[in-house]
Enzyme design. Structure first.
Site, mmCIF file in Angstrom:
data_model
loop_
_atom_site.group_PDB
_atom_site.id
_atom_site.type_symbol
_atom_site.label_atom_id
_atom_site.label_comp_id
_atom_site.label_asym_id
_atom_site.label_seq_id
_atom_site.Cartn_x
_atom_site.Cartn_y
_atom_site.Cartn_z
ATOM 1 C CB SER A 41 -1.020 0.011 1.145
ATOM 2 O OG SER A 41 -0.284 0.023 2.429
ATOM 3 C CG HIS A 89 -3.857 -1.999 -1.065
ATOM 4 N ND1 HIS A 89 -4.540 -0.471 -0.951
ATOM 5 C CD2 HIS A 89 -3.526 -2.174 0.112
ATOM 6 C CE1 HIS A 89 -4.480 -0.210 0.333
ATOM 7 N NE2 HIS A 89 -4.036 -1.181 1.116
ATOM 8 C CE LYS A 136 -7.212 -1.102 1.705
ATOM 9 N NZ LYS A 136 -7.910 -1.673 2.784
#
Length: 407
Positions: free
Chosen positions: A199, A227, A257
């Protein structure tokens, strides 16, 4: 009387002196742009009069305000309820949860999946429940992985970031040590854990060579796709992009996310999921994921798989990277996360402030979050940014960079 309490004022003063004190800055909506408020402590926030472009969110596909996802959440709230009301093992298991887990398993190419209240809970609960004897962990793994290793009381061996050769050497050393102590491989359980997309650096783990090393020594592999989920092949992650579903035993990810919701998940064999729903404390002793969150994530995953949002995201990533590099900025990473490396902590803060003054949000990341000398601006576009938004961001970087003396 002796004071055995905590000197909180001193802690806060130390944070402030080291430029590490953070504050909450509420925004009116979660999207590619919004109105932000100045940090207000415990007082009611007052929104700024200027709208700002957001290039700092993990809302990669920009789906948080997508009508389809919002409608799915509303329908689940109206039909099932706003909350699960109990642990999934009591009365909190609903058909909405089961539908989401079915789609996750299908996307990740596994037999089953299990959702948790957060990605943090998924990592900590899974590692602790497995009780590995030894964990081999990338040096830049997420804090939830590190905490999971601690909670499992596992021997943790850290290998160099995204370095399969370093991992191989650590595995070899551990095998030699076990042999010298008369321990057989069957006596120990070994787990290799890595993020797939990191990240803060935007780097991508070499999963295929990690699998090669794991198979040589009989270790299992766990990959955190927080991610990456939703952004790669058919809405999957790096595991799907590289076709490694059959070589990786545990796939973990988040719903908060790219999937525009809340929560985390683990995907793997039926036996793995059965063990986790019995032994993972963060699942057993937590109220189930709220049905609207589960429905929103399920619909977002459908959109990620069948819409053009992924293609739009990667177009924006390429445009932004090219523009930043052409100005002379050093941009790290191989993913949608674009760390603009400045180096000096103060310069990074000043650059972020200058960008913010031009109504673009892209905050500075500095030690101890990242190593000393590598302070940076973490820049992340969304699929919903228009080309004009990318140009505005680039212009803000140019003007602020010249102002700070970085260009």
């Amino acid at each position: 009387m002796a004071d055995r309490g905590f000197d909180l004022e001193d802690r806060l003063r130390t944070l402030e002196e080291n430029d590490l004190k953070r504050a909450l800055s509420p925004v009116d909506r979660v999207a590619e742009r919004g109105y932000f408020a100045e940090p207000s402590g415990g007082d009611l926030p007052v929104l700024d009069s200027a709208e700002a472009l957001v290039f700092a969110s993990n809302n990669y596909l920009g789906l948080t305000d997508d009508q389809r996802i919002q409608d799915a959440a509303r329908q689940a709230a109206a039909t099932v309820g706003t909350g699960a009301g109990a642990s999934r093992l009591v009365t909190g298991d609903t058909l909405v949860h089961r539908d989401l887990e079915r789609v996750l398993a299908e996307t990740k190419g596994t037999e089953r999946a299990l959702t948790f209240s957060s990605g943090y809970a998924a990592n900590v609960g899974t590692i602790a429940a497995l009780e590995p004897d030894v964990v081999f962990s990338d040096e830049l793994n997420h804090a939830s992985i590190i905490d999971g290793c601690r909670l499992a009381d596992a021997e943790t061996v850290v290998y160099d970031h995204c370095d399969a050769a370093s991992l191989g050497a650590k595995l070899e050393e551990q095998a030699e040590r076990a042999a010298n102590e008369g321990r057989e491989p069957v006596d120990e359980s070994w787990l290799i854990v890595t993020d797939s997309v990191f990240s803060m650096d935007g780097t991508v783990a070499p999963l295929e060579t990690i699998c090669d090393a794991a198979e040589e020594f009989g270790a299992w592999v766990m990959v955190d796709e927080a991610h990456a989920t939703g952004l790669y092949a058919n809405g999957g992650g790096i595991v799907q992009a590289e076709g490694l579903e059959d070589r990786i035993q545990i796939q973990m990810g988040t719903l908060s996310k790219a999937l525009a919701s809340q929560g985390g998940y683990v995907a793997g064999s039926s036996e793995l999921i059965e063990c986790l729903l019995n032994d993972a404390h963060s699942f057993v002793f937590s109220t189930g994921l709220a049905p609207p969150a589960a429905a929103a994530a399920s619909e977002a995953l459908h959109v990620a798989r069948h819409d053009d949002a992924r293609e739009r995201l990667w177009e924006n990533v390429a445009h932004l990277r090219d523009g930043l590099e052409s100005m002379g900025f050093e941009v790290w990473g191989d993913s949608q996360i674009l760390p603009v490396v400045v180096g000096d902590r103060r310069d990074a803060i000043d650059l972020a402030d200058g960008i913010r003054e031009r109504d673009v949000v892209a905050p500075a990341i500095r030690p101890p979050t990242v190593p000393e000398g590598t302070s940076r601006i973490r820049v992340v576009p969304m699929a919903t940014h228009e080309q004009g938004d990318i140009v505005t961001c680039l212009e803000a970087f140019r003007a602020a960079g010249e102002e700070v003396g970085l260009l």
